[in-house]
Design a protein around this motif. Sequence first.
Motif, PDB file in Angstrom:
ATOM      1  N   SER A 146       3.462  -0.388   2.081  1.00 56.64           N
ATOM      2  CA  SER A 146       4.225  -1.593   1.755  1.00 56.64           C
ATOM      3  C   SER A 146       4.436  -1.780   0.258  1.00 56.64           C
ATOM      4  CB  SER A 146       3.532  -2.826   2.335  1.00 56.64           C
ATOM      5  OG  SER A 146       3.453  -2.736   3.744  1.00 56.64           O
ATOM      6  N   ASP A 149       7.598   1.021  -0.094  1.00 55.43           N
ATOM      7  CA  ASP A 149       8.507   1.316   1.014  1.00 55.43           C
ATOM      8  C   ASP A 149       9.975   1.240   0.626  1.00 55.43           C
ATOM      9  OD1 ASP A 149       8.654  -1.421   0.727  1.00 55.43           O
ATOM     10  OD2 ASP A 149       8.052  -1.902   2.774  1.00 55.43           O
ATOM     11  N   ARG A 207      -2.079  -4.352   8.139  1.00 53.48           N
ATOM     12  CA  ARG A 207      -2.306  -5.222   6.993  1.00 53.48           C
ATOM     13  C   ARG A 207      -2.563  -6.669   7.414  1.00 53.48           C
ATOM     14  NH1 ARG A 207      -1.759  -3.318   2.067  1.00 53.48           N
ATOM     15  NH2 ARG A 207      -1.582  -5.477   1.314  1.00 53.48           N
TER      16      ARG A 207
END
Length: 343
Positions: A146, A149, A207
């Motif tokens: 993340s 990305d 996450r």
Amino acid sequence: MSFNFLNQLPSPEEIKKEYPLPEKLAQIKKERDAAIRKVLTGEDNRFLVIIGPCSADSEEPVCDYVSRLTKIAEDVKDRLIIIPRVYTNKPRTTGEGYKGIATQPDPEKAPDMVAGLIAMRKLHIRTIEESGLTPADEMLYPENWSYIDDLLSYVAIGARSVEDQQHRLVVSGFDVASGMKNPTSGDFSVMLNSVYAAQHPHHFVYRGYEVETPGNDLTHVVLRGAVSKHGNSTQNYHYEDIMRLIEMYNERDLKNPAAIVDANHSNSNKKYFEQIRIVKEVMHNRQLSPEIHKMIKGVMIESYIEPGNQKIGEHIYGKSITDPCLGWEDSARLIYDIAEMNK
């Protein structure tokens, strides 16, 4: 409790806000992602060359190296798509040693994960800005995805991660090309099972959230050689290996069958100069067989400014501190040779 909690890491949103990707660079990535997709789906006959250092250990020489690829990429753009390796995470077989810039921004200092996440993002943005080429990285830690990305056009899943459930599930949420390496055992079935898993939808925890993913139809295999039960390197890039892979692909319901050949690692027994011969054999076999030509969509090459490798602390500019790499002059010639052979 046996864990010593050192720092609360900033969230991906916080890092992205502090180090945003400019809109102009986001458009470059969008266009390159689309072009790479067309290669993997068979709509574009160009060939992928994923090339660069074994590990991106220092910002200046890595960006220098990637910028050198820009002119070559322009020269060969009708036949090749060059994707620079900017590998910010380095897997370690025993857990010891340098783990990459994302963990250890300075190889000679202690790990610093907060500084590492920032260094990782800054390095990827700078490579795009200075070269116009969007990079590849290895996803060693799925939770790091993340943070970058919006920057990568290619993601590799390593030989030691490919059997891990979390890696497979996280890849199913990617919208970019993702290569699953064969495990160190060399088992093609494990590799293809990983592709199958990543190409399908999933429901899991990521996450701290409950998430759903649609599946990634650009997931494919990467052949990197294997290690036998006696500890010897074995190769899997030869004609008969590719034909066996094609047969096994045909037995499975998989989208966009494709393979990338990693010319280093166990395929070269880490003899970096062998990469030239291996790549040329792969290109020759593509010319011999229409089936192989259709299956093999690219190669991976470990390359840096200076050939070979060095120990941490020797400070030779542009020389790998992990696995040995092909030097710049030989790499440049090889890229032009690949372009010539991709007919």
